[in-house]
Write an enzyme that holds these catalytic residues in place. Structure first.
Site, PDB file in Angstrom:
ATOM      1  N   ASN A 105       0.844  -1.193   0.000  1.00  0.00           N
ATOM      2  CA  ASN A 105       0.000   0.000   0.000  1.00  0.00           C
ATOM      3  C   ASN A 105       0.882   1.247   0.000  1.00  0.00           C
ATOM      4  O   ASN A 105       1.887   1.296   0.714  1.00  0.00           O
ATOM      5  CB  ASN A 105      -0.896   0.009   1.249  1.00  0.00           C
ATOM      6  N   HIS A 118       6.501  -1.654   3.369  1.00  0.00           N
ATOM      7  CA  HIS A 118       6.323  -3.046   3.781  1.00  0.00           C
ATOM      8  C   HIS A 118       5.528  -3.806   2.742  1.00  0.00           C
ATOM      9  O   HIS A 118       4.668  -3.246   2.059  1.00  0.00           O
ATOM     10  CB  HIS A 118       5.629  -3.145   5.147  1.00  0.00           C
ATOM     11  N   ILE A 119       5.843  -5.076   2.636  1.00  0.00           N
ATOM     12  CA  ILE A 119       5.129  -5.976   1.729  1.00  0.00           C
ATOM     13  C   ILE A 119       4.264  -6.893   2.587  1.00  0.00           C
ATOM     14  O   ILE A 119       4.775  -7.618   3.447  1.00  0.00           O
ATOM     15  CB  ILE A 119       6.106  -6.834   0.891  1.00  0.00           C
ATOM     16  N   HIS A 120       2.951  -6.836   2.351  1.00  0.00           N
ATOM     17  CA  HIS A 120       2.053  -7.780   3.027  1.00  0.00           C
ATOM     18  C   HIS A 120       2.140  -9.120   2.289  1.00  0.00           C
ATOM     19  O   HIS A 120       2.087  -9.153   1.042  1.00  0.00           O
ATOM     20  CB  HIS A 120       0.595  -7.315   2.928  1.00  0.00           C
TER      21      HIS A 120
END
Ligand code: AMP
Length: 132
Positions: A105, A118-120
């Site tokens: 996001n 950040h990578i979910h």
């Protein structure tokens, strides 16, 4: 490439200059608040999301304090490559290889609430499309 050995210096310098927005993820990197860490190396770490949206919900973050995709510079290319290469490794480790979703996001309207890139990694249930 931004090497891990430089991270502490860069973070310290930014803090002195007062330009680094401290986020909850900085505190996790610094070990100041607890997190359920599932993976870490010189450049990044991954931990379980405190408010999981799927049975497996891991956040992968660079140690380098980058606010979002929009703040990346050409020197971050190798770092981002490393992050992407680490995603399938985490998926393997979590037992969800080949069946997961990754999300980044960007900005408030993009759904970003923590301003540290950040990578979910979500898995463990059927994920619908389009997302909300
Ligand atoms: P985003 O909305 O893309 O910025 O995602 C931020 C994510 O960080 C959310 O899914 C939160 O649940 C998660 N989060 C916030 N604080 C923590 C924390 N202390 N430990 C783990 N996950 C967190």
């Amino acid at each position: 490439m931004f090497v891990g050995a430089d991270v502490k210096t860069v973070v310290a310098e930014h803090r002195v200059q007062g330009v680094l927005p401290l986020t909850i993820f900085t505190k996790i990197i610094d070990g100041k608040i607890p997190a359920d860490i599932v993976y870490e190396d010189e450049y990044c770490l991954a931990f379980r999301d405190v408010n999981p949206q799927a049975p497996t919900h891991v956040l992968l973050i660079p140690r380098k304090p980058v606010e979002s995709l929009d703040q990346l510079t050409p020197e971050d290319s190798a770092l981002m490559g490393h992050l992407m290469m680490t995603v399938p490794e985490i998926a393997r480790q979590q037992g969800v290889s080949g069946e997961y979703r990754t999300i980044i996001n960007t900005g408030e309207k993009g759904g970003q609430t923590v301003f540290h890139l950040h990578i979910h990694i979500l898995a463990g249930r059927a994920l619908t499309w389009p997302p909300g």
